[in-house]
Enzyme design. Structure first.
Site, PDB file in Angstrom:
ATOM      1  CG  ASP A  87      30.150  89.318  40.268  1.00 40.40           C
ATOM      2  OD1 ASP A  87      30.194  88.151  39.817  1.00 40.40           O
ATOM      3  OD2 ASP A  87      29.342  90.171  39.865  1.00 40.40           O
ATOM      4  CB  ALA A  88      35.524  85.810  40.801  1.00 38.39           C
ATOM      5  CE  LYS A  89      28.971  87.616  36.298  1.00 36.57           C
ATOM      6  NZ  LYS A  89      29.260  88.748  37.193  1.00 36.57           N
ATOM      7  NE  ARG A  90      38.887  84.605  38.527  1.00 39.60           N
ATOM      8  CZ  ARG A  90      38.779  85.893  38.213  1.00 39.60           C
ATOM      9  NH1 ARG A  90      37.789  86.319  37.459  1.00 39.60           N
ATOM     10  NH2 ARG A  90      39.672  86.761  38.647  1.00 39.60           N
TER      11      ARG A  90
END
Lengths: 264, 264
Positions: A87-90
């Site tokens: 879960d990085a939401k880059r």
């Protein structure tokens, strides 16, 4: 193996649509437990009850210079038949997105990643070009501020639906999915109705207050996989030294409750 | 000291609106140079010519487990009167955003950070509550895919303008700014016209093709600071061992060209 095949396989094998979010906050761990040991014990106690694990990179970055290797150790502790969704939401421009994709997939060994759509297609493409990996694009998030921008309408269609529609058109390798929060069931339903087969990653039940029943009901209609992600309710089920047994008990209850709703 | 005071102070002291983006890609470095040495030498050769440095965290993450300490070393090499804008483009729900803010400000010691607005106010608030730090919110980015979502219109107003308007209403501590790319000058102008005093971080000149003249002209109208961010054109000005001298020469040209346009 394609990551979504692996995800579906784990869901079938463990009869589970539960994904455990690994968001370790040092001040919430039992005295003496390291982040690595805490996460490993949670994994060891629950890996037969889940379809995926979802470590959120923010909590590892907050550890400082040791965070990256702790995260890598945690990812390596996950059995190889269970996918790891980072879960990085880059979201960044092309050459930078490629660096983030390398970090997530090549350096950390994640199977899937969450990304933010605000910068558009060329910010997401470097991730989904890893064809054996999966990419979950933020669509309607579970937080209170989500409506600030995601719900603005253009020609009668909210932004989150415009995002979902675009993701479907970009899905030429069949490795894209959406993040749709459980805290707004009607919006989750609208997303699923418009996109019956895209896999959905659904956070927002548990500590965030979304209804598990509606998350399963709306998320799983249409045949696409609904991955129900729960973090705090499982990993902090006990603040004592029995945290891994408590996490197992919480995960078991959630898995069975999800399966009941799926059967209904 | 408030970060924007520091930014304005550095701009005045060095008579410069140039920000150098530190995006080190190992395959582009001269043979034998480490990322740390490369960045430190660039900093050492240019710190009297800039108002800020902007390391992009993606390029450090891509280094793997050493990346975090390399980034920290690079940030520590920046003279303390020059602010460091950490280009992180983070955006996540409240408790996660707090972890990212801790990582950027407390662990890494950055003075400012870039964030992504897609998740709304509560994803940004944990950053701007650090009142002595600054937060640049992505508004209109410089990449080709930016228009996919940022340009959709609601009641005749594009999303990037809706974001800019919201940021202005959230700016109670006076520490917010916007990211507005140079590749779409008319949109940069519209943002500046609507928000004359917000500081703007402007990427997209140089390798991305935006006009420096228009970036300065539109970005600086109204009195708000325009920070012109250039990365590849400076740090890769030479691929040989003279890279730091070449970077200095490129930075000097850019600073002087910016000042000419400011005086025009």
């Amino acid at each position: 193996m394609n990551c979504l095949t692996k995800l579906n396989g784990a869901a079938r094998h463990n009869r589970s649509c539960l994904c455990i979010g690994l968001d370790p906050e040092p001040e919430k761990l039992p005295a003496g437990a390291s982040v690595t040991d805490f996460c490993r014990e949670i994994i060891g106690a629950t890996y037969d009850l889940v379809c995926a694990y979802k470590p959120n990179i923010a909590f590892f970055e907050a550890l400082g210079s040791s965070g990256w290797s702790v995260l890598k150790d945690v990812i390596e502790a996950v059995p190889r038949n269970i996918p790891v969704i980072l879960d990085a939401k880059r979201g960044d421009i092309g050459n930078t997105a490629r660096a983030y994709a390398r970090a997530a997939f090549d350096e950390l060994g994640a199977d899937a990643v969450t990304v933010n759509p605000y910068l558009g297609r060329d910010s997401i493409e470097p991730f989904f070009e890893y064809r054996d990996k999966a990419v979950f694009v933020l669509c309607r998030t579970s937080n209170p501020g989500a409506a600030d921008f995601q719900s603005i309408e253009s020609n009668g269609k909210p932004l989150y639906q415009i995002v979902a529609d675009k993701v479907e058109t970009w899905n030429r390798y069949g490795n894209l999915g959406l993040v749709a929060g459980a805290t707004q069931p009607s919006e989750l339903k609208a997303i699923r109705d418009a996109h019956p087969t895209l896999p959905l990653l659904i956070p927002g039940v548990g500590a965030q207050g979304g209804s598990l029943e509606l998350a399963v009901k709306y998320g799983s209609s249409g045949g696409g996989l609904a991955v129900i992600s729960v973090s705090r309710q499982v990993i902090y089920a006990s603040s004592g030294t029995d945290y891994s047994q408590a996490a197992r008990a919480a995960a078991l209850l959630l898995r069975d409750e999800i399966n009941q709703y799926l059967a209904a």
